[in-house]
Design a protein around this motif. Sequence first.
Motif, PDB file in Angstrom:
ATOM      1  N   ASP A 142      -8.145  -3.805  -6.614  1.00 36.28           N
ATOM      2  CA  ASP A 142      -8.543  -2.430  -6.901  1.00 36.28           C
ATOM      3  C   ASP A 142      -7.384  -1.537  -6.481  1.00 36.28           C
ATOM      4  O   ASP A 142      -7.181  -1.272  -5.297  1.00 36.28           O
ATOM      5  N   ARG A 186      -6.912   1.518  -6.756  1.00 32.42           N
ATOM      6  CA  ARG A 186      -7.287   2.816  -6.193  1.00 32.42           C
ATOM      7  C   ARG A 186      -7.584   2.714  -4.707  1.00 32.42           C
ATOM      8  O   ARG A 186      -7.414   3.676  -3.966  1.00 32.42           O
ATOM      9  N   ARG A 187      -8.017   1.538  -4.260  1.00 34.77           N
ATOM     10  CA  ARG A 187      -8.267   1.292  -2.836  1.00 34.77           C
ATOM     11  C   ARG A 187      -7.116   0.541  -2.191  1.00 34.77           C
ATOM     12  O   ARG A 187      -7.098   0.351  -0.973  1.00 34.77           O
ATOM     13  N   ARG A 193       0.826  -1.208   0.000  1.00 35.69           N
ATOM     14  CA  ARG A 193       0.000   0.000   0.000  1.00 35.69           C
ATOM     15  C   ARG A 193       0.862   1.261   0.000  1.00 35.69           C
ATOM     16  O   ARG A 193       0.528   2.265  -0.633  1.00 35.69           O
TER      17      ARG A 193
END
Length: 328
Positions: free
Chosen positions: A251, A253-254, A130
């Motif tokens: 995903d 974007r997440r 992340r």
Amino acid sequence: MPKTSSESAASFTRTTLHGPTMGTRWSASVDADRSVDVPALRQDLAAAAEQVDGQMSPWKPDSDLMRLNHAPVGDWVDLSPEILEVLDCAFEVRRLSAGAFDPCVGALVDAWGFGAARDAPDAQAIRAARQSMPQAMNANLELDRPGGRARKQVPLQIDLCGIAKGYAVDRMAHVLQQHGVRHALAALDGELRAIGGQASGAPWAVAIERPEAGRRAVHGVLELEDLAVATSGDYRHYVDVGNARIAHTMDARRCAPVNNTVASVTVLARTCMLADAWATALLVAGPDEGPVMAQRMGLDVLFLLRRGEGLTEVGLGRFGTARPRLPG
């Protein structure tokens, strides 16, 4: 197109060819006339699928993809024309989908237990992935297709699992055409491409699977002729963590696995590579953004959305006017 007397259905023989690749199986239903060398065709189809796997697999350390992933930032890496074509398409769909399709999710895929590194989510690896994603999401891979090379501008771990199977089907279709086949259906997992229709003159009947984990059932049937189709969903590849079921599609974007009410997305396109990439993008985009994106891109798409205990269809393009036939 009506058949001439020299092209009657009786002059063709239905042959089904298949073999293992990419952790699943490829297949081809072929209506072959006497000119087709079926053993040679099978060998070439298997070779085409294996070539794509050898170039784009994240599990094979010597694949083109892994050489690129392991290369230092700024260094040019010599690559095959095939993977350069796929990378070019992948980053273009990434741009057009505003990151809903993103090939730069390799670290996330591994961290959540869907890659070669581990078979279960790892909290420390997820945190690290992340932290690296914002940089990766703003990065572009520099491609030199005439020179047969590419280089990373920032550290990237690329994953092509959302597009490579579709491309493999396109390579199989090319092999079929090289062998003079005019009536065939090539398939790999949920990706299919039709060459013409059946020798009888009928289109190929392709099932749209009902999105239920642990069960194979048909939701509907569509007819395919000189067209490709791909389906992405949350119901086949997943891991269970406690009471939660985590889908394999990421995903970016997440920075997490996809988590929305889209059960599956089926896309028709001129190539299976495009159908595969857009099916993934629209699954990630979700029930609100996905149909808007599909309409903007002029795509032929069928969304199956979870609504309570049932499914709701949202169809666009050809799926908006001609519904898939229901079984029975």
